[in-house]
Structures are given as C-alpha cells and as structure tokens.
Design a protein around this motif. Structure first.
Motif, PDB file in Angstrom:
ATOM      1  N   MET A   1     -44.019  42.483 -20.005  1.00  0.00           N
ATOM      2  CA  MET A   1     -44.553  42.821 -18.786  1.00  0.00           C
ATOM      3  C   MET A   1     -46.159  43.179 -18.945  1.00  0.00           C
ATOM      4  N   SER A   2     -46.903  42.793 -17.934  1.00  0.00           N
ATOM      5  CA  SER A   2     -48.238  43.264 -17.935  1.00  0.00           C
ATOM      6  C   SER A   2     -48.615  44.425 -17.786  1.00  0.00           C
ATOM      7  N   ASP A   3     -49.748  44.658 -18.484  1.00  0.00           N
ATOM      8  CA  ASP A   3     -50.317  46.027 -18.483  1.00  0.00           C
ATOM      9  C   ASP A   3     -51.540  46.196 -17.397  1.00  0.00           C
ATOM     10  N   SER A   4     -51.621  45.129 -16.557  1.00  0.00           N
ATOM     11  CA  SER A   4     -52.718  45.182 -15.781  1.00  0.00           C
ATOM     12  C   SER A   4     -52.019  45.144 -14.138  1.00  0.00           C
ATOM     13  N   ILE A   5     -52.909  45.471 -13.164  1.00  0.00           N
ATOM     14  CA  ILE A   5     -52.566  45.210 -11.789  1.00  0.00           C
ATOM     15  C   ILE A   5     -53.364  43.925 -11.332  1.00  0.00           C
ATOM     16  N   ASP A   6     -52.743  43.283 -10.402  1.00  0.00           N
ATOM     17  CA  ASP A   6     -53.035  42.040  -9.817  1.00  0.00           C
ATOM     18  C   ASP A   6     -54.194  42.561  -9.027  1.00  0.00           C
ATOM     19  N   PRO A   7     -55.617  42.042  -9.413  1.00  0.00           N
ATOM     20  CA  PRO A   7     -56.968  42.541  -8.431  1.00  0.00           C
ATOM     21  C   PRO A   7     -56.719  42.024  -7.060  1.00  0.00           C
ATOM     22  N   TRP A   8     -56.061  41.155  -6.470  1.00  0.00           N
ATOM     23  CA  TRP A   8     -55.814  41.002  -5.126  1.00  0.00           C
ATOM     24  C   TRP A   8     -55.159  42.266  -4.433  1.00  0.00           C
ATOM     25  N   LEU A   9     -54.067  42.707  -5.267  1.00  0.00           N
ATOM     26  CA  LEU A   9     -53.292  43.738  -4.438  1.00  0.00           C
ATOM     27  C   LEU A   9     -54.059  45.145  -4.707  1.00  0.00           C
ATOM     28  N   LEU A  10     -54.774  45.178  -5.781  1.00  0.00           N
ATOM     29  CA  LEU A  10     -55.677  46.350  -5.972  1.00  0.00           C
ATOM     30  C   LEU A  10     -56.587  46.699  -4.761  1.00  0.00           C
ATOM     31  N   GLU A  11     -57.240  45.444  -4.487  1.00  0.00           N
ATOM     32  CA  GLU A  11     -58.207  45.345  -3.411  1.00  0.00           C
ATOM     33  C   GLU A  11     -57.793  46.026  -2.000  1.00  0.00           C
ATOM     34  N   ARG A  12     -56.377  45.962  -1.540  1.00  0.00           N
ATOM     35  CA  ARG A  12     -55.721  46.573  -0.738  1.00  0.00           C
ATOM     36  C   ARG A  12     -54.932  47.628  -0.623  1.00  0.00           C
ATOM     37  N   LEU A  13     -54.748  48.290  -1.873  1.00  0.00           N
ATOM     38  CA  LEU A  13     -54.251  49.519  -1.840  1.00  0.00           C
ATOM     39  C   LEU A  13     -55.204  50.633  -1.610  1.00  0.00           C
ATOM     40  N   VAL A  14     -54.651  51.688  -0.866  1.00  0.00           N
ATOM     41  CA  VAL A  14     -55.705  52.627  -0.577  1.00  0.00           C
ATOM     42  C   VAL A  14     -54.588  53.803  -0.906  1.00  0.00           C
ATOM     43  N   CYS A  15     -55.719  55.149  -0.816  1.00  0.00           N
ATOM     44  CA  CYS A  15     -55.064  56.360  -1.105  1.00  0.00           C
ATOM     45  C   CYS A  15     -54.116  56.779   0.178  1.00  0.00           C
ATOM     46  N   PRO A  16     -53.012  57.116  -0.049  1.00  0.00           N
ATOM     47  CA  PRO A  16     -52.289  57.705   1.473  1.00  0.00           C
ATOM     48  C   PRO A  16     -52.882  59.103   1.849  1.00  0.00           C
ATOM     49  N   ALA A  17     -53.526  60.034   0.940  1.00  0.00           N
ATOM     50  CA  ALA A  17     -54.097  61.158   1.530  1.00  0.00           C
ATOM     51  C   ALA A  17     -55.398  60.866   2.185  1.00  0.00           C
ATOM     52  N   THR A  18     -56.339  59.938   1.705  1.00  0.00           N
ATOM     53  CA  THR A  18     -57.606  59.889   2.081  1.00  0.00           C
ATOM     54  C   THR A  18     -57.928  58.545   2.737  1.00  0.00           C
ATOM     55  N   ARG A  19     -57.233  57.761   2.399  1.00  0.00           N
ATOM     56  CA  ARG A  19     -57.254  56.203   2.715  1.00  0.00           C
ATOM     57  C   ARG A  19     -58.539  55.517   2.200  1.00  0.00           C
ATOM     58  N   THR A  20     -58.916  55.997   1.107  1.00  0.00           N
ATOM     59  CA  THR A  20     -59.876  55.365   0.378  1.00  0.00           C
ATOM     60  C   THR A  20     -59.523  54.485  -0.810  1.00  0.00           C
ATOM     61  N   PRO A  21     -60.181  53.597  -1.443  1.00  0.00           N
ATOM     62  CA  PRO A  21     -59.900  52.570  -2.307  1.00  0.00           C
ATOM     63  C   PRO A  21     -59.328  53.335  -3.634  1.00  0.00           C
ATOM     64  N   LEU A  22     -58.650  52.813  -4.246  1.00  0.00           N
ATOM     65  CA  LEU A  22     -57.688  53.338  -5.493  1.00  0.00           C
ATOM     66  C   LEU A  22     -58.406  52.628  -6.599  1.00  0.00           C
ATOM     67  N   ARG A  23     -58.576  53.218  -7.783  1.00  0.00           N
ATOM     68  CA  ARG A  23     -58.731  52.443  -8.977  1.00  0.00           C
ATOM     69  C   ARG A  23     -57.913  52.649 -10.276  1.00  0.00           C
TER      70      ARG A  23
END
Length: 59
Positions: free
Chosen positions: A1-23
């Motif tokens: 299993m990979s220890d990283s997140i797909d950069p394409w997916l990370l660009e699209r995910l946002v915080c449910p509380a603030t709707r701001t990008p996640l890191r």
C-alpha cells in the motif's frame, strides 16, 4: 500500500467545515485543514472526512 495520496485527488478534496483546500501530512497520515485547525484521519488508505472524526491541531 502506498503511503501517499494521489495529487489529482488531493487537488479536489476540500475541508467539509470550511470548503478550503486540504494538505496531506504523511507523518500523521491525515488531511489537514489549516483554515479550521483540524486534521482528518486516513484509516486503511481511506480519508475519513467527517467533522466529528477530526482532531484539533496546533494551538
């Protein structure tokens, strides 16, 4: 299993509380919302983006 997140997916995910990008925090295995000051856990390779599952970070 990979220890990283797909950069394409990370660009699209946002915080449910603030709707701001996640890191991705590889060491903590969490997605961090700097705007909200919380981190969402990644369990078994799946991000748990539920506000009630997030933990407070920082001061």
């Amino acid at each position: 299993m990979s220890d990283s997140i797909d950069p394409w997916l990370l660009e699209r995910l946002v915080c449910p509380a603030t709707r701001t990008p996640l890191r991705y925090d590889e060491e903590a295995q969490a997605l961090v919302s700097d705007a909200a000051g919380i981190a969402y856990p990644i369990r078994d390779g799946v991000a748990v983006l539920l506000i009630e599952e997030a933990r407070r970070i920082g001061a």
